[in-house]
Design an enzyme around this catalytic site. Structure first.
Site, PDB file in Angstrom:
ATOM      1  N   SER A 127       0.826  -1.208   0.000  1.00  0.00           N
ATOM      2  CA  SER A 127       0.000   0.000   0.000  1.00  0.00           C
ATOM      3  C   SER A 127       0.868   1.270   0.000  1.00  0.00           C
ATOM      4  O   SER A 127       0.474   2.295  -0.568  1.00  0.00           O
ATOM      5  CB  SER A 127      -0.971   0.009   1.186  1.00  0.00           C
ATOM      6  OG  SER A 127      -0.280   0.173   2.395  1.00  0.00           O
ATOM      7  N   ASN A 128       2.052   1.190   0.592  1.00  0.00           N
ATOM      8  CA  ASN A 128       2.949   2.366   0.547  1.00  0.00           C
ATOM      9  C   ASN A 128       3.524   2.565  -0.852  1.00  0.00           C
ATOM     10  O   ASN A 128       3.665   3.701  -1.309  1.00  0.00           O
ATOM     11  CB  ASN A 128       4.059   2.229   1.589  1.00  0.00           C
ATOM     12  CG  ASN A 128       3.604   2.663   2.966  1.00  0.00           C
ATOM     13  OD1 ASN A 128       3.396   3.856   3.211  1.00  0.00           O
ATOM     14  ND2 ASN A 128       3.390   1.705   3.857  1.00  0.00           N
TER      15      ASN A 128
ATOM     16  N   LEU B 254      16.812  -7.563   6.877  1.00  0.00           N
ATOM     17  CA  LEU B 254      17.876  -6.611   7.200  1.00  0.00           C
ATOM     18  C   LEU B 254      18.768  -6.444   5.968  1.00  0.00           C
ATOM     19  O   LEU B 254      19.114  -7.425   5.307  1.00  0.00           O
ATOM     20  CB  LEU B 254      18.701  -7.144   8.376  1.00  0.00           C
ATOM     21  CG  LEU B 254      19.708  -6.168   8.988  1.00  0.00           C
ATOM     22  CD1 LEU B 254      18.999  -4.993   9.659  1.00  0.00           C
ATOM     23  CD2 LEU B 254      20.602  -6.886  10.015  1.00  0.00           C
ATOM     24  N   ILE B 255      19.114  -5.198   5.665  1.00  0.00           N
ATOM     25  CA  ILE B 255      19.977  -4.920   4.520  1.00  0.00           C
ATOM     26  C   ILE B 255      21.428  -5.144   4.954  1.00  0.00           C
ATOM     27  O   ILE B 255      21.850  -4.608   5.984  1.00  0.00           O
ATOM     28  CB  ILE B 255      19.799  -3.445   4.068  1.00  0.00           C
ATOM     29  CG1 ILE B 255      18.329  -3.144   3.749  1.00  0.00           C
ATOM     30  CG2 ILE B 255      20.701  -3.109   2.901  1.00  0.00           C
ATOM     31  CD1 ILE B 255      17.807  -3.676   2.463  1.00  0.00           C
TER      32      ILE B 255
ATOM     33  N   HIS C 200       8.629   3.401   9.088  1.00  0.00           N
ATOM     34  CA  HIS C 200       8.331   2.564  10.253  1.00  0.00           C
ATOM     35  C   HIS C 200       6.998   3.030  10.847  1.00  0.00           C
ATOM     36  O   HIS C 200       6.790   4.236  11.020  1.00  0.00           O
ATOM     37  CB  HIS C 200       9.457   2.695  11.285  1.00  0.00           C
ATOM     38  CG  HIS C 200       9.258   1.798  12.459  1.00  0.00           C
ATOM     39  ND1 HIS C 200       9.494   0.447  12.406  1.00  0.00           N
ATOM     40  CD2 HIS C 200       8.801   2.056  13.719  1.00  0.00           C
ATOM     41  CE1 HIS C 200       9.213  -0.098  13.579  1.00  0.00           C
ATOM     42  NE2 HIS C 200       8.792   0.854  14.391  1.00  0.00           N
TER      43      HIS C 200
ATOM     44  N   ASP D 252      15.986   0.015  12.427  1.00  0.00           N
ATOM     45  CA  ASP D 252      15.256   1.187  12.928  1.00  0.00           C
ATOM     46  C   ASP D 252      16.072   2.178  13.766  1.00  0.00           C
ATOM     47  O   ASP D 252      15.508   2.894  14.592  1.00  0.00           O
ATOM     48  CB  ASP D 252      14.035   0.739  13.773  1.00  0.00           C
ATOM     49  CG  ASP D 252      13.105  -0.166  12.988  1.00  0.00           C
ATOM     50  OD1 ASP D 252      12.962   0.039  11.764  1.00  0.00           O
ATOM     51  OD2 ASP D 252      12.525  -1.080  13.600  1.00  0.00           O
TER      52      ASP D 252
HETATM   53  C1  GRF Z   1       3.780  -0.521   6.758  1.00  0.00           C
HETATM   54  O1  GRF Z   1       3.055  -0.348   7.942  1.00  0.00           O
HETATM   55  C2  GRF Z   1       5.207  -0.052   6.917  1.00  0.00           C
HETATM   56  O2  GRF Z   1       5.337   1.019   7.779  1.00  0.00           O
HETATM   57  C3  GRF Z   1       5.856  -1.253   7.536  1.00  0.00           C
HETATM   58  O3  GRF Z   1       5.261  -2.355   6.905  1.00  0.00           O
HETATM   59  C4  GRF Z   1       3.957  -1.998   6.445  1.00  0.00           C
HETATM   60  C5  GRF Z   1       3.924  -2.279   4.980  1.00  0.00           C
HETATM   61  O4  GRF Z   1       2.665  -2.072   4.418  1.00  0.00           O
HETATM   62  N1  GRF Z   1       7.293  -1.154   7.451  1.00  0.00           N
HETATM   63  P1  GRF Z   1       2.466  -2.034   2.843  1.00  0.00           P
HETATM   64  O5  GRF Z   1       3.105  -3.310   2.283  1.00  0.00           O
HETATM   65  O6  GRF Z   1       3.150  -0.803   2.326  1.00  0.00           O
HETATM   66  O7  GRF Z   1       0.992  -2.017   2.643  1.00  0.00           O
END
Ligand code: GRF
Length: 202
Positions: A13-14, A88-89, A105, A146
């Site tokens: 979704s991001n 982890l990268i 995050h 993080d």
């Molecule tokens: C998001 O909440 C992001 O902050 C976290 O993992 C989730 C990923 O969601 N790191 P999406 O795959 O972008 O929907």
């Protein structure tokens, strides 16, 4: 155009929020979507936008991080965005792309981060601590989970949230605004790192 690679492991979704942000439309190009999973929902989103997808990791047929790094040099990638990437990268990759890898995050760092703090684990920890606000953080990626310097944060009132699922929904809405905002700032050359702080210009 400012060139991005986006790393994903799940829903995407991001990634979708980046691809659909009106302000990014004429500013950025997502040249690669990369996952540690052979397939994931985010890949479907990438394919619908005709963006090449790649696998990275130690499984057969996957690119190594070294190979991926070389690919990124040839694609002239300006910024690597981790958007729900659960691996982890490796240190060597982080060093090669110093201050060019960012992560989103779903909590207000430096609280509720670190190993094991991903997805619903984060929201459950925030809810169970009875925190009254939560939010999202975008930070530089360093060698551990993080802990890199924070670039931008947004918070949300969760004092009346009834469950960690509800909390997660509220935070996700914020994430979808914050990540495109930060990418826009990078693309416009408005993010600076000095010795102690990251500065984002208006
Ligand atoms: C998001 O909440 C992001 O902050 C976290 O993992 C989730 C990923 O969601 N790191 P999406 O795959 O972008 O929907």
């Amino acid at each position: 155009m400012f060139s991005l690679a986006v790393f994903v492991s799940g829903r995407g979704s991001n990634l979708n929020s980046i691809l659909n942000a009106p302000k990014l439309r004429n500013l950025i190009e997502v040249k690669a979507v990369v996952s540690n999973k052979a397939d994931c929902q985010a890949f479907d989103i990438a394919k619908n936008h005709f963006i090449p997808v790649y696998n990275v990791g130690y499984k057969e047929g996957f690119l190594s991080f070294d190979e991926l790094g070389n690919l990124f040099y040839s694609l002239k990638i300006d910024l690597i965005v981790l958007a729900g990437f659960l691996k982890l990268i490796p240190d060597s990759f982080v060093k090669s792309f110093k201050n060019k890898i960012i992560n989103i995050h779903p909590a207000l760092l430096p609280s509720f981060g670190g190993n094991g703090m991903y997805g619903m684990n984060v929201h459950k920890a925030v809810f169970d601590a009875s925190a009254q606000i939560s939010g999202a953080s975008v930070h530089f990626v360093d060698e551990t989970y993080d802990t890199g310097k924070i670039i931008a944060q947004r918070c949300v009132d969760i004092s009346d949230a009834q469950s960690h699922e509800e909390l997660a929904e509220r935070v996700l809405k914020i994430e979808h605004q914050l990540l495109p905002f930060v990418i826009e700032k990078f693309a416009l050359g408005k993010v600076f790192v000095d010795k102690t702080r990251v500065r984002v210009l208006n």
